[in-house]
Structures are given as structure tokens and as C-alpha cells.
Design an enzyme around this catalytic site. Structure first.
Site, PDB file in Angstrom:
ATOM      1  CB  SER A  48     -44.238  22.049 -30.971  1.00 32.10           C
ATOM      2  OG  SER A  48     -43.281  21.207 -31.537  1.00 32.10           O
ATOM      3  CB  ALA A  49     -39.762  25.054 -33.127  1.00 32.77           C
ATOM      4  CG  HIS A  50     -42.269  19.943 -35.465  1.00 33.76           C
ATOM      5  ND1 HIS A  50     -43.066  19.125 -36.225  1.00 33.76           N
ATOM      6  CD2 HIS A  50     -42.552  19.651 -34.178  1.00 33.76           C
ATOM      7  CE1 HIS A  50     -43.793  18.353 -35.414  1.00 33.76           C
ATOM      8  NE2 HIS A  50     -43.499  18.659 -34.171  1.00 33.76           N
TER       9      HIS A  50
ATOM     10  CD  GLN B 283     -51.557  21.405 -35.258  1.00 37.91           C
ATOM     11  OE1 GLN B 283     -51.491  22.115 -36.264  1.00 37.91           O
ATOM     12  NE2 GLN B 283     -50.917  20.250 -35.180  1.00 37.91           N
TER      13      GLN B 283
ATOM     14  CB  CYS C 106     -49.807  10.582 -33.098  1.00 40.53           C
ATOM     15  SG  CYS C 106     -49.105  12.201 -33.103  1.00 40.53           S
TER      16      CYS C 106
ATOM     17  CB  THR D 249     -26.405  20.903 -22.419  1.00 44.91           C
ATOM     18  OG1 THR D 249     -25.533  20.496 -21.377  1.00 44.91           O
ATOM     19  CG2 THR D 249     -25.711  21.933 -23.306  1.00 44.91           C
TER      20      THR D 249
ATOM     21  N   GLY E  18     -43.638  19.809 -28.165  1.00 44.42           N
ATOM     22  CA  GLY E  18     -44.981  19.953 -27.605  1.00 44.42           C
ATOM     23  C   GLY E  18     -45.315  18.842 -26.620  1.00 44.42           C
TER      24      GLY E  18
ATOM     25  CG  ASN F   5     -54.097  17.372 -33.280  1.00 43.02           C
ATOM     26  OD1 ASN F   5     -54.787  17.609 -32.286  1.00 43.02           O
ATOM     27  ND2 ASN F   5     -53.703  16.150 -33.578  1.00 43.02           N
TER      28      ASN F   5
END
Ligand code: PLP
Length: 414
Positions: free
Chosen positions: A219-221, A199, A345, A257, A91, A171
Site C-alpha cells: 500500500s502506497a500510503h 508494513q 483500525c 479506470t 492494502g 503493524n
């Protein structure tokens, strides 16, 4: 059965009584557990199908095909076209890219950006960076519930405004912003519109065309996918320079990559989130409202932060007067409960949450805040344990607080 196994794996805690109870994880806005089926989908791309997607032999082609399948699944979550999805490292990178490239690409038209006071630091610190480089940023206020005022937004628009960036869901306090209305306004005024949907992506229905969104970060997590992989949606026709320069990957817009296992995991997490969205949100909402109801009824001098209805299904955020959120976190941790004060954070720093201050809380009220973010794997029994532990921890901390003592004396005198 699956939930039971998970609890054993994620660590049982020995309580003071000697009784063993599993950890209660309430920090899903910080990150989520990678789902077992996501890990399973990723594994072959480390061990067997490890080819570079740019390679011309078939091992590379296998990776390329998997990347494109993931792109298709992720595009499906927001009603986008496959070629509008660009993979990033998360993100933060998507937010940086969106703002820096949109600003740079439109600087010939103007140098004014509009955002809000309650954005994630990935947006706020990128705005600071842009301000040092000659861009002007208007930070919109929010009301006591964390919602922006559309009239203030409209009033802030100037002939040189090139970008509006407003988060989909906050968030910390979970408040949802009026994204469709903002999108309509941005369209009407011909201004590019970015939303940080980290979120909300995969948690709530999002259709970029209906909402008028041009750029979107995810964001995947946050949706049971792996860490270190995210994406930026860029509407076809939007001019965006590349952020990382190098090879020709991601149609020349994001060099490097491809993180094939991460991308495959993100795709699997997106498909899983789509399958579960309605049921997951319903479970979380019920647990959320139950937890909020019990805390409000049983713990005095507390305040729910964020909007009561326009709120992420799994978000609970309270301020408890006369105590420090950090002390509360430590006490809960000793009982095997993982929660957060403010955002992950910001924790570790003693600055009170910029989000809570923006909603009008005083410094000391912002310091006494606790965020608990639920998943569909949590249970009502866990919520009951959390309330009991919270009641004890708050009472214990207040007993040690001179402020609380003064307050009680003053109420007895009056
Ligand atoms: N934006 C929001 C709203 C977030 O909640 C987060 C993570 O907490 C990010 C951006 C950053 O995402 P990432 O951790 O993938 O860099």
C-alpha cells in the site's frame, strides 16, 4: 531546511509555557506524509495528462505510459516482473483479493487455509468471511515476541491446505516473520503463499523469488505515497480470478479506470523508497533503539512488545502497567505528540489489541500499550522530548490509578 519547513507546515503547538514547538509525528505505521516530490509527480496527471489510459488518442497513451512506468518501478522493489503487479485501491483490497480469489480458485483442491492470530483485520475478517462460506482456517499462535513457530506451521499443513497467508511485518509490534522459511515450506508442499507486506514494502529488502512468495500485498500510503492506492503481486502462472468485474483494465484481472495520479504517486514513492532504504532504516533503527533504551531505563513497570532484533526499523511498542493506553494518547496529544495504541483500525474500540493478547499479555497489560512508529525525519531531540513527556504522563496517570496505589502499598508491606 526541508525538515524545518515541514514542521512549520504541519502545525506548531503552543505549549503551556507559551513556548512554541512543532508537532512530533510518531504514527508512521498508520500513515505517512506524502513526500513533496511524490505530490509533484502526481499533479500533472490531474491537470494536464488526465486522459483515460484505455483511450486511443495520445492523451490516453500518456496516462498509460505513466501507469506502466510506475508498474516497472514497483515491480523493481520486490524483484518481480512488471506484468505481475496489479493495482488496487490499497492494502485492504489486495488482501481481500488475494485470499478470496486464491480460495475460490483452489476450492476444487481443498478448503483449508493457514494464517496467524496476529494478522491485520483485512486478513482476519476476510478469513471469517471465507469460514462462513465453507472454508476452514487454522490460526497459528505466536510466541511472546510475535513470531510464528515453523514446526507448528508444518504440523498444521493438511492434504487439503490450499493457501498460507503470513504477514511480513506486524503493524502493531513490528515483529518480522520468517518469510523465507515459510516460502520454502510452502514450495515443498505445493501450497500457495501470500504475504501481507504492507508494513515492509519499500522499508526492507524483499525479493519474491528468493523468498518463495506467490502473492504479496502493498500500500502506497505507508511509504510516503498517496492514500487509496496499493497493489497485489501475483506470480506468473498463479491462477487468480478477478476481484472487481467490469472493464478489461489490469489485464482483465481488476476492472475500473486506473487511478492514474495515485499510481504515478505510488511509483514515485517506490523509487524514492528504494533510493533511501538503507539510510532511512539506519536512521530509524538508531532512533528506535535510543527511545527504547531511555524508556526502559527511566520508566518503571514497562514492557517492550515485539521482538528486539527481528523488528521493523521504526517500531516502538510498550505496555505500561496500571494505565490505559487511550488516556496516555490523549495526554501526549495535548503535548503535540501523535502516537497510537494498538492499530489505528482498532483504536476507538475498547477491545484490547488481538496482537498483544496473542503474545500472551493479559487484558489490562494490553490496554496499557502505546505504539510509536518513527520516520527518518524524526530527530534525537524529538525522542528526548517524547521521553520527558511520557515520563510525566505515565506518572500522572499512575497517581490517579487505584491499582497502582494498591500495588505500591503491597510492595511496602512485603
Ligand atoms: N495490512 C497491514 C499490515 C496494514 O498495516 C494495513 C494498514 O494499516 C493494511 C493491511 C491495510 O492497508 P490500507 O490502509 O492501504 O487498506
Amino acid at each position: 531546511q526541508e525538515t524545518g519547513n515541514r514542521k512549520q507546515e504541519t502545525g506548531n503547538r503552543k505549549q503551556e509555557t507559551g513556548e512554541v514547538r512543532s508537532m512530533i509525528y510518531l504514527d508512521n505505521a498508520a500513515t505517512t506524509r506524502t513526500a513533496p516530490e511524490v505530490v509533484e509527480a502526481m499533479l500533472p496527471y490531474f491537470t494536464e495528462n488526465y486522459g483515460n489510459p484505455s483511450a486511443l488518442y495520445s492523451l490516453g497513451a500518456t496516462g498509460k505510459k505513466a501507469v506502466n512506468e510506475a508498474r516497472r518501478r514497483i515491480a523493481g522493489v520486490i524483484g518481480a516482473k512488471q506484468e505481475e503487479i496489479y493495482f488496487t485501491s490499497g492494502g485492504t483490497e489486495a488482501d481481500n483479493w488475494a485470499l478470496k480469489a486464491a480460495a475460490e480458485g483452489s476450492a476444487y483442491k481443498g478448503r483449508h487455509i493457514i494464517t496467524t492470530r496476529i494478522e491485520h483485520h483485512a486478513i482476519l475478517n476476510t478469513c471469517k468471511y471465507l469460514e462462513k462460506r465453507g472454508f476452514e482456517v487454522t490460526y497459528l499462535d505466536v510466541d511472546a515476541y510475535g513470531r510464528i513457530d515453523l514446526a507448528q506451521l508444518e504440523g498444521a499443513v493438511r492434504p487439503d491446505t490450499i493457501l498460507i497467508s503470513v504477514m511480513f511485518a506486524n503493524n502493531e509490534i513490528g515483529t518480522l516473520e520468517p518469510i523465507g522459511e515459510i516460502g520454502r515450506l510452502a514450495r515443498k508442499k505445493g501450497i500457495m503463499f501470500h504475504t501481507d507486506a504492507v508494513q515492509a514494502f519499500g522499508q526492507l529488502p524483499i525479493q519474491v523469488d528468493e523468498l518463495g512468495v506467490d502473492l504479496l500485498s502493498a500500500s502506497a500510503h505507508k511509504l510516503n505515497g498517496p492514500k487509496g492506492i496499493g497493489m497485489l503481486y501475483v506470480r506468473s502462472g498463479v491462477k487468480m480470478g478477478s476481484f472487481l468485474h467490469g472493464g478489461e483494465q489490469e489485464r482483465n484481472r481488476r476492472a475500473g479506470t486506473e487511478n492514474v495520479p495515485g499510481i504515478v504517486g505510488f511509483g514515485a514513492a517506490a523509487a524514492r523508497a528504494m533510493d533511501k532504504m538503507v539510510q532511512k532504516a539506519a536512521v530509524e533503527r538508531e532512533l528506535r533503539d535510543y527511545l527504547i533504551g531511555r524508556i526502559e531505563a527511566e520508566i518503571p513497570y514497562c514492557r517492550l512488545n515485539g521482538h528486539r532484533e527481528q523488528r521493523l526499523p521504526g517500531n516502538v511498542n510498550f505496555s505500561f502497567s496500571f494505565i490505559e493506553g487511550e488516556s496516555l494518547l490523549i495526554m501526549l496529544d495535548m503535548k503535540g505528540i501523535c502516537a497510537s495504541s494498538g492499530s489505528a483500525c482498532a483504536s476507538g474500540s475498547l477491545n484490547p489489541s488481538h496482537v498483544l493478547l496473542a503474545t500472551g499479555l493479559k487484558q489490562e497489560e494490553a490496554h496499557g500499550s502505546l505504539r510509536m512508529t518513527l520516520s527518518e525525519e524524526n530527530t534525537r531531540e524529538e525522542m528526548d522530548i517524547v521521553v520527558e513527556e511520557l515520563k510525566q504522563a505515565v506518572a500522572r496517570l499512575r497517581n490517579m490509578s487505584p491499582l497502582y496505589e494498591d500495588f505500591i502499598k503491597s510492595t511496602q508491606e512485603s
